[in-house]
Write a protein that holds these residues in place. Structure first.
Motif, PDB file in Angstrom:
ATOM      1  N   SER A 461       0.918  -1.359  -0.132  1.00 61.64           N
ATOM      2  CA  SER A 461      -0.043  -0.012   0.152  1.00 61.64           C
ATOM      3  C   SER A 461       0.997   1.284  -0.088  1.00 61.64           C
ATOM      4  O   SER A 461       1.921   1.001   0.494  1.00 61.64           O
ATOM      5  CB  SER A 461      -1.060   0.088   1.115  1.00 61.64           C
ATOM      6  N   SER A 462       0.313   2.373  -0.497  1.00 71.29           N
ATOM      7  CA  SER A 462       1.081   3.508  -0.713  1.00 71.29           C
ATOM      8  C   SER A 462       0.195   4.817  -0.238  1.00 71.29           C
ATOM      9  O   SER A 462      -1.006   4.798  -0.508  1.00 71.29           O
ATOM     10  CB  SER A 462       1.928   3.845  -2.022  1.00 71.29           C
ATOM     11  N   LEU A 464       0.650   9.408  -0.288  1.00 76.30           N
ATOM     12  CA  LEU A 464       1.220  10.485  -0.530  1.00 76.30           C
ATOM     13  C   LEU A 464       0.797  11.865   0.142  1.00 76.30           C
ATOM     14  O   LEU A 464      -0.317  12.017   0.188  1.00 76.30           O
ATOM     15  CB  LEU A 464       1.358  10.713  -2.097  1.00 76.30           C
ATOM     16  N   GLY A 472       6.177  10.541   1.028  1.00 78.60           N
ATOM     17  CA  GLY A 472       5.430   9.383   0.493  1.00 78.60           C
ATOM     18  C   GLY A 472       5.827   8.212   1.263  1.00 78.60           C
ATOM     19  O   GLY A 472       6.758   8.036   1.899  1.00 78.60           O
ATOM     20  N   ILE A 474       5.263   3.890   1.823  1.00 76.52           N
ATOM     21  CA  ILE A 474       5.008   2.803   1.094  1.00 76.52           C
ATOM     22  C   ILE A 474       5.007   1.576   2.276  1.00 76.52           C
ATOM     23  O   ILE A 474       6.074   1.535   3.029  1.00 76.52           O
ATOM     24  CB  ILE A 474       6.023   2.379  -0.031  1.00 76.52           C
ATOM     25  N   ARG A 490      12.970  -0.573  -6.293  1.00 72.31           N
ATOM     26  CA  ARG A 490      12.185   0.179  -7.160  1.00 72.31           C
ATOM     27  C   ARG A 490      12.930  -0.018  -8.543  1.00 72.31           C
ATOM     28  O   ARG A 490      14.129   0.117  -8.757  1.00 72.31           O
ATOM     29  CB  ARG A 490      12.349   1.864  -7.099  1.00 72.31           C
ATOM     30  N   GLU A 528       8.954   8.189  -8.597  1.00 78.58           N
ATOM     31  CA  GLU A 528       7.986   7.474  -9.290  1.00 78.58           C
ATOM     32  C   GLU A 528       8.421   5.866  -9.856  1.00 78.58           C
ATOM     33  O   GLU A 528       9.534   6.102 -10.387  1.00 78.58           O
ATOM     34  CB  GLU A 528       7.232   8.424 -10.190  1.00 78.58           C
ATOM     35  N   TYR A 531       7.202  -0.376  -7.884  1.00 79.12           N
ATOM     36  CA  TYR A 531       7.952  -0.546  -6.501  1.00 79.12           C
ATOM     37  C   TYR A 531       7.629  -2.424  -6.372  1.00 79.12           C
ATOM     38  O   TYR A 531       6.250  -2.703  -6.381  1.00 79.12           O
ATOM     39  CB  TYR A 531       7.570  -0.082  -5.233  1.00 79.12           C
ATOM     40  N   GLU A 547       2.321   0.411  -8.687  1.00 82.97           N
ATOM     41  CA  GLU A 547       2.936   1.663  -9.361  1.00 82.97           C
ATOM     42  C   GLU A 547       2.770   2.776  -8.119  1.00 82.97           C
ATOM     43  O   GLU A 547       1.745   2.786  -7.671  1.00 82.97           O
ATOM     44  CB  GLU A 547       2.229   2.159 -10.251  1.00 82.97           C
ATOM     45  N   PHE A 548       3.827   3.497  -8.110  1.00 89.34           N
ATOM     46  CA  PHE A 548       3.800   4.558  -7.025  1.00 89.34           C
ATOM     47  C   PHE A 548       3.827   5.739  -7.989  1.00 89.34           C
ATOM     48  O   PHE A 548       5.001   6.111  -8.633  1.00 89.34           O
ATOM     49  CB  PHE A 548       4.887   4.677  -5.997  1.00 89.34           C
ATOM     50  N   ARG A 549       2.864   6.840  -7.748  1.00 89.85           N
ATOM     51  CA  ARG A 549       2.823   8.066  -8.626  1.00 89.85           C
ATOM     52  C   ARG A 549       3.064   9.469  -7.536  1.00 89.85           C
ATOM     53  O   ARG A 549       2.462   9.460  -6.815  1.00 89.85           O
ATOM     54  CB  ARG A 549       1.384   8.259  -9.387  1.00 89.85           C
TER      55      ARG A 549
END
Length: 550
Positions: A461-462, A464, A472, A474, A490, A528, A531, A547-549
């Motif tokens: 889970s992430s 921001l 951020g 994670i 990453r 970004e 991960y 995906e982390f944005r």
């Protein structure tokens, strides 16, 4: 001159010797005299004969001789002006042996146990010759030869020796000589075995030590204790810890000798016994009661259950069929098979010897139901596992079995077994069983079952946070047993892990069991991407990507 005398004289008896010439010079200067005699015990008388019976000058010596005069010479001399003539008399004084002494060989150094020593009876003078010898030690006859040889000397050979020499006239005795046997020996008073608390003295004895300049070194179990001129070691109140092997080394100006180790034994009553209870539920519900004690001499041990003696050492005790007992020095072991609630209660161990008695008690709680897990209480996922509920044989009717996991009821039935054909990780827990019959009911103790399994796919889970700076977060969590090592990537770049890998200055890691929380400070576009969280333990590996944005 001429001399008239006996061929031999006897010591202490009056002897007469006459010196004479067959002429006389009454008005001349001729002189007749004796030389070499002791005037203190002698008289000399002279006469001149001039008659029809003959002419002559007679000088008579009346004296007595001692053994020291033997082989000496007396001289009868006549002189006229410067002219002299003389006649010698060689004295042969009969006497008993004189000037007797004992000579020891070797004459220097210490005499030790096992040595060979020669004692010689030396006679200074004897006429006639010595006809026999007698040796005495402390007044007791030892032998009849001139040289007394002691081979393999013992401590008992220490003492005063003197010899006696004989001839036809009597006997002479040498002054006593003390033969010192330099041998150390440890002794104890009142005895070598004493009761704890008794005043005890150890002595390091050397025969004839009085008057000798000696130094003593004490050892216990080969370790140095003390050194000095005291030959005793004192224990005002001896303790059990003082028991051991004692030795001493005695030193004088010519050497040293070390005593053989001496065992000091300290007796004491039994200390408080140690009672150990052991329950083995696998394969027959066995209870072991072990009693051990420290005492000297060894104690007689007895085990009783609520006042009823079940076993005793040193005695023939009739045991019930379920019981067996074995005894060793200061230990007694009691085994109870097919143990059940009736065997619960207080077990007392009593130890006794000649000096006292001591006891100790332990309580035993035996359940009627016991839970057995096969093949083990720790298994790998997929293993076939069987849980068996074992009850006592004294239940009436058909028993009913109820199963629980983590306190929650699972199932109930007449079968004593709960089977997992292929166990899974979520089957783990603390299991109990209850056995019910028409006359009793009992629940087993909780038995934990651990199932080892590889990591399930991790959960990623992430988040921001833009307020107050771009942060951020994670988080990766996983299920596994044993716990997993977690690694966050990453792409091909290592971001964080649970085991302490190098981190970027903007990254903070908070690891916990099967969880990894990663905080990225001041998030930028370069953060970004995809991960991936990898989880691994001894059972296997798993991974999940996201995906982390920014």
């Amino acid at each position: 001159p001429s001399v008239a005398a006996s061929e031999e004289q006897t010591e202490g008896q009056k002897s007469t010797l006459e010196c004479f010439t067959p002429y006389a010079c009454p008005w001349g200067d001729a002189v007749l005299r004796w030389e070499g005699y002791d005037p203190r015990v002698s008289t000399v008388s002279g006469r001149v004969q001039m008659d029809t019976g003959g002419v002559g000058h007679h000088l008579t010596l009346s004296t007595s001789f001692s053994w020291r005069d033997h082989s000496k010479k007396l001289l009868c001399e006549v002189s006229y002006g410067s002219r002299k003539a003389s006649r010698e008399v060689l004295l042969r004084v009969r006497h008993a042996p004189k000037d007797i002494q004992v000579l020891v060989s070797p004459s220097t150094g210490n005499i030790h146990v096992g040595d060979t020593v020669s004692l010689t009876c030396k006679v200074g003078s004897s006429h006639p010759a010595v006809s026999g010898y007698h040796w005495y030690k402390d007044g007791a006859v030892m032998g009849s030869e001139q040289v007394l040889t002691l081979r393999g000397v013992r401590r008992e050979d220490h003492g005063q020796y003197h010899c006696e020499a004989q001839n036809a006239l009597g006997a002479g005795t040498a002054p006593a000589l003390t033969l010192h046997v330099f041998s150390a020996e440890v002794s104890a008073s009142p005895s070598a075995e004493v009761l704890e608390g008794t005043a005890t003295t150890l002595s390091c004895d050397v025969p004839g030590r009085e008057g000798q300049d000696l130094n003593y070194t004490w050892y216990r179990n080969n370790e140095w204790l003390k050194e000095g001129t005291e030959h005793t070691l004192l224990f005002p109140a001896v303790a059990a810890s003082d028991a051991g092997y004692y030795s001493c080394k005695v030193t004088n100006s010519q050497g040293s000798d070390t005593a053989q180790p001496f065992s000091l034994s300290v007796t004491y009553p039994p200390r408080t016994p140690s009672v150990t209870l052991f329950q083995e539920t696998q394969g027959g519900r066995l209870v072991v009661v072990l009693c051990a004690v420290d005492s000297h001499p060894p104690a007689t041990l007895a085990i009783d259950h609520d006042g009823t003696v079940l076993a005793a050492s040193g005695a023939q005790t009739t045991l019930a069929q379920r019981f067996s007992a074995s005894a060793s020095r200061n230990a007694l072991r009691l085994e109870i098979r097919a143990a059940g609630p009736r065997d619960s209660g207080k077990y007392r161990c009593t130890a006794s010897n000649a000096h006292g008695t001591a006891s100790a008690t332990r309580s035993l709680l035996t359940r009627a139901a016991e839970l057995l897990i096969h093949p083990s209480t720790e298994v790998r996922e997929g293993t076939t596992v069987t849980l068996t509920c074992v009850g006592t044989r004294d239940t009436a009717g058909e028993p009913l079995y109820t199963w629980y996991r983590n306190g929650k009821r699972l199932q109930e039935g007449s079968g004593p077994a709960l089977r997992f054909p292929s166990i899974r990780g979520d089957d783990a827990g603390a299991f109990q069983c209850r056995v019910q019959s028409s006359n009793s009911s009992d629940t087993s103790g909780a038995v934990p079952l651990r199932v080892l399994y590889p990591p399930r796919p991790p959960v990623l889970s992430s988040f921001l946070q833009t307020q107050g700076g771009r942060l951020g977060i994670i988080q990766c969590t996983v299920e596994s047993d044993p716990g997993s090592n977690l690694t966050l990537w990453r792409g091909d770049t290592l971001v964080a892990c649970t085991w302490g890998c190098p981190l970027s200055p903007r990254v903070r890691v908070t690891p916990s069991y099967n969880s990894l929380r990663v905080e990225i400070q001041e998030v930028v576009l370069e953060d970004e991407g995809t991960y991936k969280c990898q989880a691994g333990n001894t059972q296997g590996n798993a991974s999940t990507a996201m995906e982390f944005r920014a």
